[in-house]
Design a protein around this motif. Structure first.
Motif, PDB file in Angstrom:
ATOM      1  N   TRP A   1       0.821  -1.206   0.000  1.00 23.98           N
ATOM      2  CA  TRP A   1       0.000   0.000   0.000  1.00 23.98           C
ATOM      3  C   TRP A   1       0.855   1.257   0.000  1.00 23.98           C
ATOM      4  O   TRP A   1       0.577   2.221  -0.711  1.00 23.98           O
ATOM      5  N   THR A   2       1.925   1.247   0.801  1.00 22.01           N
ATOM      6  CA  THR A   2       2.781   2.434   0.876  1.00 22.01           C
ATOM      7  C   THR A   2       3.617   2.630  -0.380  1.00 22.01           C
ATOM      8  O   THR A   2       4.164   3.704  -0.595  1.00 22.01           O
TER       9      THR A   2
ATOM     10  N   THR B   1       2.380   2.249  -3.482  1.00 21.81           N
ATOM     11  CA  THR B   1       1.503   2.419  -4.653  1.00 21.81           C
ATOM     12  C   THR B   1       1.884   3.627  -5.502  1.00 21.81           C
ATOM     13  O   THR B   1       1.627   3.639  -6.709  1.00 21.81           O
ATOM     14  N   ARG B   2       2.490   4.655  -4.901  1.00 24.19           N
ATOM     15  CA  ARG B   2       2.815   5.871  -5.658  1.00 24.19           C
ATOM     16  C   ARG B   2       4.173   5.806  -6.336  1.00 24.19           C
ATOM     17  O   ARG B   2       4.519   6.720  -7.087  1.00 24.19           O
TER      18      ARG B   2
ATOM     19  N   ALA C   1      -0.899   1.571  -9.338  1.00 18.97           N
ATOM     20  CA  ALA C   1      -1.456   2.042  -8.068  1.00 18.97           C
ATOM     21  C   ALA C   1      -2.676   1.221  -7.661  1.00 18.97           C
ATOM     22  O   ALA C   1      -2.771   0.751  -6.518  1.00 18.97           O
ATOM     23  N   TRP C   2      -3.595   1.016  -8.599  1.00 23.91           N
ATOM     24  CA  TRP C   2      -4.817   0.277  -8.264  1.00 23.91           C
ATOM     25  C   TRP C   2      -4.531  -1.202  -8.047  1.00 23.91           C
ATOM     26  O   TRP C   2      -5.128  -1.827  -7.155  1.00 23.91           O
TER      27      TRP C   2
ATOM     28  N   ASP D   1      -1.723  -2.533  -6.935  1.00 19.99           N
ATOM     29  CA  ASP D   1      -1.082  -2.655  -5.625  1.00 19.99           C
ATOM     30  C   ASP D   1      -2.104  -2.525  -4.503  1.00 19.99           C
ATOM     31  O   ASP D   1      -2.052  -3.253  -3.507  1.00 19.99           O
ATOM     32  N   ARG D   2      -3.047  -1.581  -4.661  1.00 21.93           N
ATOM     33  CA  ARG D   2      -4.070  -1.394  -3.628  1.00 21.93           C
ATOM     34  C   ARG D   2      -4.971  -2.625  -3.507  1.00 21.93           C
ATOM     35  O   ARG D   2      -5.327  -3.045  -2.403  1.00 21.93           O
TER      36      ARG D   2
ATOM     37  N   ALA E   1      -2.941  -5.342  -1.899  1.00 23.12           N
ATOM     38  CA  ALA E   1      -2.781  -5.033  -0.474  1.00 23.12           C
ATOM     39  C   ALA E   1      -4.067  -5.299   0.289  1.00 23.12           C
ATOM     40  O   ALA E   1      -4.053  -5.865   1.393  1.00 23.12           O
ATOM     41  N   GLY E   2      -5.196  -4.913  -0.302  1.00 20.51           N
ATOM     42  CA  GLY E   2      -6.484  -5.153   0.350  1.00 20.51           C
ATOM     43  C   GLY E   2      -6.774  -6.638   0.488  1.00 20.51           C
ATOM     44  O   GLY E   2      -7.268  -7.080   1.537  1.00 20.51           O
TER      45      GLY E   2
END
Length: 224
Positions: free
Chosen positions: A106-107, A109-110, A200-201, A203-204, A207-208
């Motif tokens: 999550w960290t 993602t950018r 980004a999406w 990875d999110r 992570a979720g």
């Protein structure tokens, strides 16, 4: 009072042994290919790192499967259910490991995704990928219970060393083989191009999924 003779391994005819191993293999394959944290971890490593790192994660999953298979053959199911604290500790460690990985994803993602980053991604070095695969497998002690149930329902009461050794090899081949397929599939140019566009999406979502699986393990960290 006469002493009881120690139980000796059962002698199973070759044809019957082949049928037993085939039945166990099918059940193990169905279990390995079902969605779980291992799939998410290996896929994420493979899509964002060199293919070799994904294969190393697959090796970690295979080794973890071997450890649990040996434990199941030695009767770890009894030990886990007889010592609730041990079972709970293993589940807490597994859930925490998935939660930590979810946080790292999550960290990150950018962070931009480039060829250089994929080659030198500090999150997924070769050793880290192997360790994540191994710890993810060992972080779900329910796998040992599943192995024990499959073995108990299929094997003779005291399987021979030959059958036990064959089972351990089969577990390793199935776990390594399946997750290597996942690694290769998610390390293709098309998969990486898609990842680059939606990093980004993706990875999110990964992570979720890992966080949800980790919470599920933590929530079940008790003997029912």
């Amino acid at each position: 009072m006469a002493a009881h003779a120690p139980m000796r391994p059962s002698k199973v005819p070759v044809v019957e042994a082949s049928h037993i191993l085939a039945a166990v293999s099918i059940r193990l394959l169905l279990g390995a290919t079902s969605p779980g944290p291992g799939f998410v971890v290996v896929a994420q490593i493979s899509i964002s790192s060199p293919r070799a790192h994904g294969v190393l994660a697959a090796f970690g999953m295979g080794l973890g499967g071997v450890i649990f298979a040996v434990a199941a053959l030695l009767g770890l199911k009894v030990g886990l259910t007889a010592v609730p604290a041990l079972y709970m500790t293993l589940k807490l460690a597994g859930g925490a490991n998935l939660g930590f990985l979810a946080y790292r994803l999550w960290t990150g993602t950018r962070l931009p995704f480039t060829t250089e980053e994929r080659t030198q991604d500090s999150r997924f070095t070769g050793s880290r990928a192997f360790t994540l695969g191994l710890s993810t497998q060992l972080g779900n002690p329910k796998t040992a219970i599943v192995y024990a149930i499959i073995f108990a329902g299929t094997l003779p009461e005291t399987p021979s060393l030959t059958i036990a050794a064959a089972l351990i090899l089969i577990v390793f081949i199935i776990e390594l083989g399946w997750y290597s397929i996942v690694a290769v599939a998610f390390s293709t140019g098309r998969a990486r191009a898609a990842y680059g566009r939606g990093k980004a999406w993706i990875d999110r979502i990964a992570a979720g999924a890992l966080a949800a699986l980790g919470l599920k393990i933590l929530k079940s960290a008790r003997i029912t």
